[in-house]
Design a protein around this motif. Structure first.
Motif, PDB file in Angstrom:
ATOM      1  N   SER A  24       0.852  -1.188   0.000  1.00  0.00           N
ATOM      2  CA  SER A  24       0.000   0.000   0.000  1.00  0.00           C
ATOM      3  C   SER A  24       0.886   1.236   0.000  1.00  0.00           C
ATOM      4  N   THR A  25       0.468   2.268  -0.732  1.00  0.00           N
ATOM      5  CA  THR A  25       1.232   3.523  -0.765  1.00  0.00           C
ATOM      6  C   THR A  25       0.609   4.604   0.111  1.00  0.00           C
ATOM      7  N   GLN A  26      -0.375   4.256   0.899  1.00  0.00           N
ATOM      8  CA  GLN A  26      -1.019   5.258   1.746  1.00  0.00           C
ATOM      9  C   GLN A  26      -0.005   5.925   2.675  1.00  0.00           C
ATOM     10  N   ALA A  60      -0.097  13.731  -3.229  1.00  0.00           N
ATOM     11  CA  ALA A  60      -1.287  12.898  -3.032  1.00  0.00           C
ATOM     12  C   ALA A  60      -1.752  12.253  -4.329  1.00  0.00           C
ATOM     13  N   HIS A  61      -1.626  12.982  -5.454  1.00  0.00           N
ATOM     14  CA  HIS A  61      -2.121  12.417  -6.709  1.00  0.00           C
ATOM     15  C   HIS A  61      -1.245  11.261  -7.186  1.00  0.00           C
ATOM     16  N   ARG A  62       0.063  11.291  -6.858  1.00  0.00           N
ATOM     17  CA  ARG A  62       0.928  10.164  -7.217  1.00  0.00           C
ATOM     18  C   ARG A  62       0.621   8.951  -6.344  1.00  0.00           C
ATOM     19  N   ILE A  63       0.341   9.191  -5.076  1.00  0.00           N
ATOM     20  CA  ILE A  63      -0.056   8.097  -4.186  1.00  0.00           C
ATOM     21  C   ILE A  63      -1.334   7.442  -4.708  1.00  0.00           C
ATOM     22  N   GLN A  64      -2.286   8.261  -5.142  1.00  0.00           N
ATOM     23  CA  GLN A  64      -3.544   7.726  -5.660  1.00  0.00           C
ATOM     24  C   GLN A  64      -3.314   6.906  -6.931  1.00  0.00           C
ATOM     25  N   MET A  65      -2.460   7.393  -7.825  1.00  0.00           N
ATOM     26  CA  MET A  65      -2.158   6.651  -9.050  1.00  0.00           C
ATOM     27  C   MET A  65      -1.522   5.300  -8.723  1.00  0.00           C
ATOM     28  N   GLN A  67      -1.810   3.616  -5.885  1.00  0.00           N
ATOM     29  CA  GLN A  67      -2.814   2.777  -5.242  1.00  0.00           C
ATOM     30  C   GLN A  67      -3.720   2.113  -6.277  1.00  0.00           C
ATOM     31  N   GLN A  68      -4.066   2.831  -7.326  1.00  0.00           N
ATOM     32  CA  GLN A  68      -4.897   2.256  -8.378  1.00  0.00           C
ATOM     33  C   GLN A  68      -4.190   1.090  -9.065  1.00  0.00           C
ATOM     34  N   GLU A  71      -4.363  -1.835  -6.696  1.00  0.00           N
ATOM     35  CA  GLU A  71      -5.713  -2.406  -6.698  1.00  0.00           C
ATOM     36  C   GLU A  71      -5.901  -3.295  -7.923  1.00  0.00           C
TER      37      GLU A  71
END
Length: 473
Positions: A24-26, A60-65, A67-68, A71
């Motif tokens: 996880s990258t959270q 935050a947007h890199r973490i979200q990318m 995480q996708q 997933e």
């Protein structure tokens, strides 16, 4: 699950995968300066005039990318049937249009011509990053740190050796507590099955005293350090005062485990492993130190990967990074036991994002699902076709964003259970002689001087010559 197989069981890198942890990258950060390696070294030369490293919370947007992408990887692992399509897509991080083999979960309405693969469903659990922080000040008697890395790469810090979970005694103070963050996930496994064992080696201090030159990365780059690695006798700044290794420095092959000498490992580390897991019993393990003269980099899982073991009808296959050849005499262990070394295709591009935590050599940092199936990064078409020609079912996933968070597919997963055993795939060896070898001054010994690839083709030619000799016989 059968009562004869522990809930935690993994002896190889290729046994049928049944239970796996995905990272996880959270909350991840660019960690502080670390004595082990230049984790946040800026790779883009045009940027190095302005900044040499990054420290602090990640965008935050890199973490979200990222995480996708994780997933998507989890969904592919859990699926029972997938289809592979050819696509083209722009990689905005490096501004290149890349061809890809993209894997989707199979649907009822499949487009004609797509390759459909059947696979066993794999149980997936995720790194327990919820509620954990990596952006606050920590202090021990030996060091201080404002930013830790995070939990993207569980295989760096955790390894399953049989039915034993081992927490790596990392020398990185920016990853000092990382293995302990997984205990919310490990305790239920440990409690559920009384056969599960759980070990944490003596924890290093991660102090400056563990390093001969704690400021080495302020004076030189990793590329410059590589050029002198073998000439300096495979010495790194990490000394032998305390034991240290990362879990990703180990590759399991049944009864035998390969251990890479690098900036993150020392000989005291392999000595602890030999004392703890060795023995003459049926599940006693043998640990082999291998040296890669052009690669002092962290971790073995982008340097040497076993694909499948020898059988009565065919050789075993072990994939070697042609940019990081091992010493020819140490590769002899494979040649003497019916393993065929094969050179991995080069990465499709020699370019990573400007702040990537790793090199383009992550093309061979992939995950085997069993002896005939594996998951690779979707851009690596040369590797895709190479493995396909060898008879493997090749599944793909996008993971290039994860590279800047520290790893490839093997790094961001930790296999907890495989349907395999402690089989001896290397019956022809003199392990006692190997263990008795004095490694304190390795480069002073002809065994190591005579096998340094200078130029690099020396090691390649040595392997080819040995293979040709075997083919004639």
């Amino acid at each position: 699950m059968s009562e004869t197989i522990p809930i935690v069981n993994s002896w190889t890198e290729w046994g049928q995968l049944e239970l796996i942890c995905v990272g996880s990258t959270q909350g991840m950060c660019y960690p502080d300066y670390d004595y082990v390696a230049p984790h946040n070294e800026v790779l883009d030369e045009s940027l190095r005039n302005y900044v040499t490293s990054f420290v602090g919370p990640r965008p935050a947007h890199r973490i979200q990318m990222a995480q996708q992408q994780l997933e998507n990887l989890s969904n592919i692992l859990e699926g029972e049937s997938v289809q592979v399509k050819s696509v083209q897509e722009m990689d905005k991080d490096i501004n290149l249009l890349l061809e890809r083999k993209r894997t989707f979960l199979q649907t009822d309405a499949n487009e004609k011509g797509n390759k459909v693969l059947q696979k066993q469903r794999i149980e997936v659990c995720r790194s327990p990053a919820d509620g954990k922080r990596f952006d606050h000040f920590i202090q021990t008697p030996y060091f201080q740190s404002h930013f830790q890395l995070g939990m993207s790469c569980p295989r760096d810090m955790l390894i399953t050796l049989g039915n034993t979970i081992v927490e790596a005694p990392t020398a990185c103070h920016t990853r000092y507590f990382e293995a302990s963050y997984y205990r919310d996930m490990i305790y239920p496994l440990y409690t559920k099955d009384k056969r599960v064992k759980w070990l944490s080696p003596p924890k290093p201090t991660c102090s400056k005293a563990m390093f001969d030159d704690a400021d080495v990365w302020e004076k030189t780059s990793m590329s410059t350090f590589k050029n002198n690695f073998a000439l300096n006798g495979y010495k790194t700044s990490l000394n032998e005062k305390e034991l240290a290794f990362d879990a990703a420095d180990l590759i399991r092959m049944g009864k035998d485990v390969i251990f890479k000498k690098s900036v993150s490992t020392n000989y005291k580390g392999v000595d602890w492993l030999r004392r703890t897991f060795g023995g003459d019993g049926p599940e006693g393990l043998r640990f082999h130190v291998m040296h890669f003269p052009t690669s002092p980099d962290l971790h073995l899982d982008s340097t040497l990967i076993p694909l499948r073991p020898p059988t009565a009808g065919s050789e075993g296959l072990v994939l070697i990074n042609q940019n990081r050849p091992p010493l020819a005499n140490e590769l002899q262990l494979f040649l003497n036991n019916d393993w065929k070394p094969i050179w991995c295709p080069l990465p499709v591009i020699n370019k990573a994002s400007p702040v990537a935590n790793c090199s383009p050599n992550l093309n061979m940092n992939f995950l085997s699902l069993n002896e005939r199936s594996c998951i690779i990064e979707e851009c690596e078409l040369p590797l895709y076709h190479f493995l396909d020609d060898l008879g493997f079912d090749v599944i793909t996933c996008p993971l290039r964003v994860l590279n800047e968070f520290g790893g490839g597919i093997h790094c961001v997963t930790w296999d907890i259970r495989r349907n395999d055993s402690c089989k001896d795939y290397f019956p022809n060896q003199d392990y006692d002689q190997e263990c008795n070898r004095n490694m304190d001054n390795a480069f002073d010994q002809p065994l190591y001087q005579d096998n340094v690839p200078n130029p690099i083709n020396f090691a390649k030619d040595s392997i080819r010559a040995t293979q040709k000799s075997q083919d004639k016989n």
